[in-house]
Design a protein around this motif. Structure first.
Motif, PDB file in Angstrom:
ATOM      1  N   VAL A 339       0.840  -1.201   0.000  1.00 10.33           N
ATOM      2  CA  VAL A 339       0.000   0.000   0.000  1.00 10.33           C
ATOM      3  C   VAL A 339       0.873   1.249   0.000  1.00 10.33           C
ATOM      4  CG1 VAL A 339      -1.771   1.273   1.244  1.00 10.33           C
ATOM      5  CG2 VAL A 339      -1.851  -1.222   1.191  1.00 10.33           C
ATOM      6  N   ALA A 340       1.957   1.243   0.782  1.00 14.46           N
ATOM      7  CA  ALA A 340       2.849   2.400   0.833  1.00 14.46           C
ATOM      8  C   ALA A 340       3.456   2.671  -0.539  1.00 14.46           C
ATOM      9  CB  ALA A 340       3.949   2.170   1.868  1.00 14.46           C
ATOM     10  N   LEU A 341       3.855   1.611  -1.266  1.00 12.88           N
ATOM     11  CA  LEU A 341       4.401   1.799  -2.610  1.00 12.88           C
ATOM     12  C   LEU A 341       3.357   2.356  -3.561  1.00 12.88           C
ATOM     13  CD1 LEU A 341       6.491  -1.496  -2.820  1.00 12.88           C
ATOM     14  CD2 LEU A 341       7.407   0.831  -2.927  1.00 12.88           C
ATOM     15  N   MET A 342       2.133   1.880  -3.451  1.00 12.83           N
ATOM     16  CA  MET A 342       1.053   2.400  -4.296  1.00 12.83           C
ATOM     17  C   MET A 342       0.812   3.881  -4.016  1.00 12.83           C
ATOM     18  SD  MET A 342      -0.381  -0.013  -6.254  1.00 12.83           S
ATOM     19  CE  MET A 342      -0.711  -1.766  -6.420  1.00 12.83           C
ATOM     20  N   GLN A 343       0.821   4.247  -2.751  1.00 13.82           N
ATOM     21  CA  GLN A 343       0.610   5.658  -2.400  1.00 13.82           C
ATOM     22  C   GLN A 343       1.708   6.546  -2.976  1.00 13.82           C
ATOM     23  OE1 GLN A 343      -1.790   5.712   1.840  1.00 13.82           O
ATOM     24  NE2 GLN A 343       0.422   5.717   1.874  1.00 13.82           N
ATOM     25  N   ALA A 344       2.915   5.996  -3.075  1.00 13.29           N
ATOM     26  CA  ALA A 344       4.047   6.765  -3.599  1.00 13.29           C
ATOM     27  C   ALA A 344       4.114   6.733  -5.125  1.00 13.29           C
ATOM     28  CB  ALA A 344       5.346   6.221  -3.017  1.00 13.29           C
ATOM     29  N   GLY A 345       3.118   6.112  -5.766  1.00 12.48           N
ATOM     30  CA  GLY A 345       3.078   6.077  -7.227  1.00 12.48           C
ATOM     31  C   GLY A 345       3.794   4.902  -7.849  1.00 12.48           C
ATOM     32  N   ARG A 346       4.312   3.987  -7.052  1.00 11.37           N
ATOM     33  CA  ARG A 346       5.037   2.824  -7.573  1.00 11.37           C
ATOM     34  C   ARG A 346       4.045   1.662  -7.722  1.00 11.37           C
ATOM     35  NH1 ARG A 346      10.416   3.299  -5.734  1.00 11.37           N
ATOM     36  NH2 ARG A 346      10.779   1.212  -6.585  1.00 11.37           N
ATOM     37  N   VAL A 347       3.197   1.747  -8.750  1.00  8.91           N
ATOM     38  CA  VAL A 347       2.091   0.792  -8.886  1.00  8.91           C
ATOM     39  C   VAL A 347       2.609  -0.619  -9.153  1.00  8.91           C
ATOM     40  CG1 VAL A 347       0.015   0.202 -10.194  1.00  8.91           C
ATOM     41  CG2 VAL A 347       0.527   2.589  -9.658  1.00  8.91           C
ATOM     42  N   ASP A 348       3.532  -0.758 -10.090  1.00  8.49           N
ATOM     43  CA  ASP A 348       4.030  -2.099 -10.421  1.00  8.49           C
ATOM     44  C   ASP A 348       4.724  -2.745  -9.230  1.00  8.49           C
ATOM     45  OD1 ASP A 348       3.039  -1.885 -12.961  1.00  8.49           O
ATOM     46  OD2 ASP A 348       4.906  -1.140 -13.839  1.00  8.49           O
ATOM     47  N   ALA A 349       5.579  -1.965  -8.546  1.00  7.86           N
ATOM     48  CA  ALA A 349       6.260  -2.509  -7.372  1.00  7.86           C
ATOM     49  C   ALA A 349       5.263  -2.871  -6.281  1.00  7.86           C
ATOM     50  CB  ALA A 349       7.272  -1.499  -6.845  1.00  7.86           C
ATOM     51  N   GLY A 350       4.226  -2.053  -6.119  1.00  7.84           N
ATOM     52  CA  GLY A 350       3.202  -2.339  -5.128  1.00  7.84           C
ATOM     53  C   GLY A 350       2.431  -3.598  -5.459  1.00  7.84           C
ATOM     54  N   ARG A 351       2.118  -3.792  -6.747  1.00  4.12           N
ATOM     55  CA  ARG A 351       1.392  -4.995  -7.147  1.00  4.12           C
ATOM     56  C   ARG A 351       2.246  -6.237  -6.880  1.00  4.12           C
ATOM     57  NH1 ARG A 351       0.631  -3.745 -12.045  1.00  4.12           N
ATOM     58  NH2 ARG A 351      -1.537  -2.999 -11.990  1.00  4.12           N
ATOM     59  N   ARG A 352       3.540  -6.170  -7.214  1.00  2.00           N
ATOM     60  CA  ARG A 352       4.422  -7.329  -6.965  1.00  2.00           C
ATOM     61  C   ARG A 352       4.523  -7.620  -5.472  1.00  2.00           C
ATOM     62  NH1 ARG A 352       7.640  -4.717 -10.775  1.00  2.00           N
ATOM     63  NH2 ARG A 352       9.033  -3.954  -9.129  1.00  2.00           N
ATOM     64  N   THR A 353       4.634  -6.568  -4.677  1.00  2.00           N
ATOM     65  CA  THR A 353       4.769  -6.776  -3.225  1.00  2.00           C
ATOM     66  C   THR A 353       3.495  -7.371  -2.634  1.00  2.00           C
ATOM     67  OG1 THR A 353       6.274  -4.894  -3.138  1.00  2.00           O
ATOM     68  CG2 THR A 353       5.366  -5.641  -1.055  1.00  2.00           C
ATOM     69  N   ALA A 354       2.335  -6.934  -3.135  1.00  2.00           N
ATOM     70  CA  ALA A 354       1.069  -7.520  -2.665  1.00  2.00           C
ATOM     71  C   ALA A 354       0.998  -8.997  -3.027  1.00  2.00           C
ATOM     72  CB  ALA A 354      -0.108  -6.763  -3.266  1.00  2.00           C
ATOM     73  N   GLY A 355       1.463  -9.343  -4.236  1.00  2.00           N
ATOM     74  CA  GLY A 355       1.497 -10.754  -4.615  1.00  2.00           C
ATOM     75  C   GLY A 355       2.443 -11.552  -3.741  1.00  2.00           C
ATOM     76  N   GLU A 356       3.552 -10.951  -3.363  1.00  3.09           N
ATOM     77  CA  GLU A 356       4.493 -11.623  -2.461  1.00  3.09           C
ATOM     78  C   GLU A 356       3.858 -11.877  -1.095  1.00  3.09           C
ATOM     79  OE1 GLU A 356       7.737  -8.946  -2.475  1.00  3.09           O
ATOM     80  OE2 GLU A 356       8.637  -9.713  -4.321  1.00  3.09           O
ATOM     81  N   ALA A 357       3.032 -10.937  -0.642  1.00  4.02           N
ATOM     82  CA  ALA A 357       2.346 -11.137   0.642  1.00  4.02           C
ATOM     83  C   ALA A 357       1.460 -12.376   0.580  1.00  4.02           C
ATOM     84  CB  ALA A 357       1.520  -9.898   0.991  1.00  4.02           C
ATOM     85  N   ARG A 358       0.745 -12.544  -0.548  1.00  2.00           N
ATOM     86  CA  ARG A 358      -0.099 -13.737  -0.691  1.00  2.00           C
ATOM     87  C   ARG A 358       0.749 -14.997  -0.770  1.00  2.00           C
ATOM     88  NH1 ARG A 358      -4.734 -14.136  -3.173  1.00  2.00           N
ATOM     89  NH2 ARG A 358      -4.695 -16.141  -2.110  1.00  2.00           N
ATOM     90  N   ALA A 359       1.886 -14.914  -1.452  1.00  2.83           N
ATOM     91  CA  ALA A 359       2.745 -16.087  -1.584  1.00  2.83           C
ATOM     92  C   ALA A 359       3.324 -16.509  -0.243  1.00  2.83           C
ATOM     93  CB  ALA A 359       3.867 -15.790  -2.584  1.00  2.83           C
ATOM     94  N   VAL A 360       3.660 -15.526   0.603  1.00  2.00           N
ATOM     95  CA  VAL A 360       4.207 -15.851   1.922  1.00  2.00           C
ATOM     96  C   VAL A 360       3.167 -16.570   2.767  1.00  2.00           C
ATOM     97  CG1 VAL A 360       4.983 -14.807   4.081  1.00  2.00           C
ATOM     98  CG2 VAL A 360       5.954 -14.044   1.927  1.00  2.00           C
ATOM     99  N   VAL A 361       1.895 -16.185   2.626  1.00  6.73           N
ATOM    100  CA  VAL A 361       0.838 -16.844   3.389  1.00  6.73           C
ATOM    101  C   VAL A 361       0.800 -18.339   3.090  1.00  6.73           C
ATOM    102  CG1 VAL A 361      -1.661 -16.995   3.703  1.00  6.73           C
ATOM    103  CG2 VAL A 361      -0.560 -14.764   3.617  1.00  6.73           C
ATOM    104  N   ASP A 362       1.087 -18.714   1.843  1.00  3.58           N
ATOM    105  CA  ASP A 362       1.045 -20.127   1.461  1.00  3.58           C
ATOM    106  C   ASP A 362       2.085 -20.961   2.198  1.00  3.58           C
ATOM    107  OD1 ASP A 362      -1.014 -19.643  -0.280  1.00  3.58           O
ATOM    108  OD2 ASP A 362       0.290 -19.311  -2.018  1.00  3.58           O
ATOM    109  N   GLU A 363       3.092 -20.301   2.781  1.00  2.08           N
ATOM    110  CA  GLU A 363       4.117 -21.034   3.520  1.00  2.08           C
ATOM    111  C   GLU A 363       3.646 -21.468   4.907  1.00  2.08           C
ATOM    112  OE1 GLU A 363       6.963 -21.928   2.305  1.00  2.08           O
ATOM    113  OE2 GLU A 363       6.813 -20.839   0.415  1.00  2.08           O
TER     114      GLU A 363
END
Length: 787
Positions: A339-363
């Motif tokens: 969310v912080a990356l999205m607020q700063a205008g880094r949409v692609d980086a924010g989307r990747r980081t959100a996907g990483e959050a979901r991937a970590v949950v799978d562990e």
């Protein structure tokens, strides 16, 4: 009063203005208890009020008119009409009796020792009786600054001596007119500070509370004085400062990261990353670099994931649980960073980081923990600060959050897990120092999880986990499924009463709390008689618990019921008060701090809900979907605004609030006497995030005193104040006796010292107007610094 002894007793009671006991009066007049009680009434009269019985009986004057009648009766000879009501005449008539009171205190100081002094000389009422008598202020100062008396008081109550000194300081400041008054005020304030033991360490999580309250300077100073994990504490201070809008937050965070060693353990890295991500969120458009720092710390934490454990048996159940908690914390942190990356205008980086959050949950290995973590990720992705996101960023985050929420609903049939998922998706998770950012509710999915939990409670015919019914109904309101679940709880408890005595005692702990929860649900739905029966059954269940641990469960019952103190039925409120009273009788001391802490926490949540608009950094949440309009109306506290015949208003409501305030004060006093610094810190943290800012300030100050920590900012400022060049003590306007210097406003200085609790401000100005007074005050401060 027809006898000399009777007149003496009446004069003492009238002169005191506060309650005097049998022992007090007997020692003042030098007679036996029997001689005293033979002349004094045993019931209220026109002049006197009587309280207690036997040796504990106390007497005091009913009102001002009664004092006048006693003065007239004491007078020998003719007396003009109304003379007894003249303040000067009355003071002269009662002066010998006031002198006797002060003589008793002087004897305690010189001869008896304060341990053997009459009770009234140690009471708060005695110094209070001197507040309005300016001619007694010198005696007042001597009394409240007496070190030996303070030691006796502190042994009984850690705050008693300092509280009496602070009250005396307020009375002196109210009438301060000359530099001599400032010296008197400084003497009392320095003494009050001196009763606070020093040499302790700052509890963790206390420093961020001060930052959230707007005192970043003090927060940084305290954060640097925790015993361990200074870097983590400073990172949390930075996040709190950013949330409060302090521009110094980034600098504080840089200092914290510089303190983090290369060999920091995984837990320290993850906790620091959480604080860094929260700071990035509140830095808004400038938070991109900080969010990247948080992501880097998480990568660093899991670099050596497959390294052999250093402690035996870590591959067991406890190790797996700990590892799951680490993955869940990493997932939450990555979601916030996204969310912080999205607020700063880094949409692609924010989307990747959100996907990483979901991937970590799978562990996460445990299915229930995994579902809760998915709900937590969905809640963190819905967090918004004042900075608006672009439509592309909103869509990206919304898609990931929806997928996470749907995955959370796949939670297996676990009542506690479903209740937690519902709580997270409904944005009703209690805020604390780890998750202070407010999330937006996803009510349709939250209700779906809550309805499944309620159905399980209804079908299971077993006692549900503590808190599950309460948190679930907080999402749905007192709906028909909620009522059926509450009735099922009551039935399950009734059926479970069979068995051995040991089984009944073991079950009673869980039964007491869930019965109280069921009572609240039934009461909100209008099932008043059933609610009353459940509440009384909760008290009966606590009675089956062994006495050594009973106080904790009385506190649980009281806390559940008092959470709805303004709306519950009168009988339920009476049960809550009875449970709180029983807790107080069984929880005095350090052995069971959890009992009063539970009560204070519940009442803080209620207080904060009533003042939610005060919470710093809180953005109002918006409706998540049209389905929200179908929900029951809610109060400002987030509780269903159900009204029924049990609701109280007007004078009755005021009486309830007064009773609740008394319960809170008693529970807090028990914590303070036990010096539970850690518990007080957690309560202060809870209060500030609930929006109860006044309570948060009070609790933070209590936590510092309980931890035996002297305020480092006060020490720094005091050192600077007394280290000024001697030339500043010059008196260009007439020396020590000059009080006409326009720069010195004695009343304003007194009030400032009173507010600060220490005589530091305007010492230079005082030195210019009255150098002798300033020199005396600086000598007091130097002696305190030496201590």
């Amino acid at each position: 009063m027809r006898t000399r002894l009777g007149a003496h007793l009446a004069g003492l009671i009238a002169a005191a203005g506060f309650a005097l006991s049998t022992d007090d009066l007997a020692r003042l007049v030098g007679r036996s208890h029997a001689a005293v009680t033979a002349l004094l009434p045993t019931a209220d009269t026109t002049e006197l009020r009587v309280d207690g019985d036997g040796a504990g009986r106390r007497w005091w004057v009913r009102d001002e008119a009664s004092i006048g009648r006693i003065v007239r009766a004491l007078h020998v000879g003719p007396l003009p009409a109304g003379a007894e009501d003249d303040a000067g005449f009355r003071a002269r008539a009662l002066a010998p009796f006031r002198t006797a009171l002060h003589a008793s205190a002087a004897s305690a100081h010189d001869d008896w020792g304060w341990e053997n002094a009459p009770d009234f000389t140690l009471s708060a009422a005695f110094p209070r009786s001197m507040h309005a008598r300016r001619d007694e202020h010198r005696r007042l100062i001597a009394l409240v600054t007496d070190a030996r008396r303070a030691q006796v008081l502190t042994a009984r109550d850690p705050d008693a001596a300092a509280q009496q000194a602070r009250e005396a300081a307020a009375a002196i400041a109210e009438t301060a007119r000359t530099p001599a008054d400032l010296v008197a005020l400084a003497t009392v304030l320095v003494s009050a500070a001196g009763w606070e033991p020093a040499g302790g360490t700052v509890p963790r999580r206390l420093a961020p509370v001060f930052a959230l309250l707007g005192d970043t300077e003090r927060a940084v100073a305290l954060g640097a004085r925790v015993r361990t994990d200074v870097a983590i504490e400073q990172a949390y201070v930075a996040r709190a400062a950013a949330r409060a809008g302090d521009p110094a937050a980034r600098g504080i965070l840089d200092d914290a990261l510089a303190r983090l060693g290369d060999d920091a353990p995984r837990g320290a890295l993850l906790r620091t990353a959480q604080a860094v991500a929260g700071t990035a969120l509140h830095l808004g458009a400038d938070g991109a670099g900080t969010a990247v720092d948080a992501r880097g710390l998480i990568e660093r934490a899991f670099t050596d994931l497959d390294a052999a454990p250093s402690v035996e048996n870590l591959r067991g159940r406890q190790f797996r649980s700990s590892r799951d908690e680490e993955w869940a914390l990493a997932a939450r942190t990555l979601a916030v960073a996204a969310v912080a990356l999205m607020q700063a205008g880094r949409v692609d980086a924010g989307r990747r980081t959100a996907g990483e959050a979901r991937a970590v949950v799978d562990e996460i290995g445990d299915r229930v923990r995994r579902a809760v973590a998915e709900a937590d990720v969905a809640a963190r992705l819905s967090v918004r600060t004042a900075l608006a996101l672009s439509p592309v960023a909103e869509a990206a985050l919304g898609s990931v959050a929806t997928d996470a929420a749907d995955a959370a609903l796949a939670c297996p049939d676990d009542i506690s897990g479903l209740a937690t998922v519902a709580q997270l998706l409904a944005a009703r998770e209690p805020s604390d120092g780890d998750t202070p950012e407010p999330a937006a509710p996803d009510l349709p999915r939250a209700r779906a999880a809550a309805d499944r939990a309620l159905a399980l409670i209804e079908r299971s015919a077993m006692i549900p986990p503590t808190g599950a019914l309460r948190t679930t109904v907080a999402v749905t309101g007192p709906t028909a499924p909620a009522v059926r679940a509450a009735e099922a709880v009551v039935a399950a408890v009734a059926e479970a009463r069979h068995g051995t005595a040991l089984e009944r005692r073991t079950r009673a702990r869980g039964e007491a709390t869930v019965l109280a929860e069921a009572a609240v649900v039934l009461d909100a739905a209008g099932r008043v008689e059933q609610a009353r029966a459940a509440a009384h059954a909760a008290l009966e269940a606590v009675g089956r618990i062994p006495a050594a641990t009973r106080a904790r469960w009385y506190a649980e019952v009281a806390a559940v019921l008092l959470g709805q103190a303004d709306t519950i039925d009168d009988d339920l409120f009476a049960v809550a008060v009875a449970a709180a009273d029983a807790e107080r009788r069984g929880s005095d001391g350090p052995w069971d701090a959890a009992a009063p802490a539970r009560l204070v926490a519940a009442l803080l949540d209620s207080e904060g809900a009533d003042h939610a608009a005060e919470a710093p950094g809180e953005a109002p949440t918006e409706s998540a979907s049209p389905a929200e309009s179908e929900a029951p109306a809610e109060s400002a506290s987030g509780r269903p605004a159900t009204r029924h015949p049990g609701t109280v208003e007007g004078e009755a409501s005021g009486a309830r609030r007064a009773s609740v305030a008394g319960i809170r004060a008693t529970a807090l006093a028990a914590l303070r006497r036990g010096e539970h610094a850690r518990t007080l810190t957690l309560l202060a943290d809870r209060a500030v995030h609930a929006g109860a800012l006044r309570a948060a300030r009070e609790l933070a100050a209590h936590a510092l005193r309980a931890a035996h920590v002297v305020d480092p900012v006060r020490i720094e400022r005091a050192t600077a104040a007394v280290a000024e060049p001697a030339s500043s003590d010059a008196a260009p306007h007439g020396g020590a006796g000059s009080t006409g210097d326009a720069r010195l406003d004695v009343s304003a200085v007194a009030q400032r010292w009173l507010a600060d609790g220490y005589p530091i401000a305007a010492l230079g100005t005082l030195a210019a107007a009255a150098p002798d007074a300033a020199a005396r005050i600086r000598a007091l401060i130097r002696a305190d610094l030496d201590r």
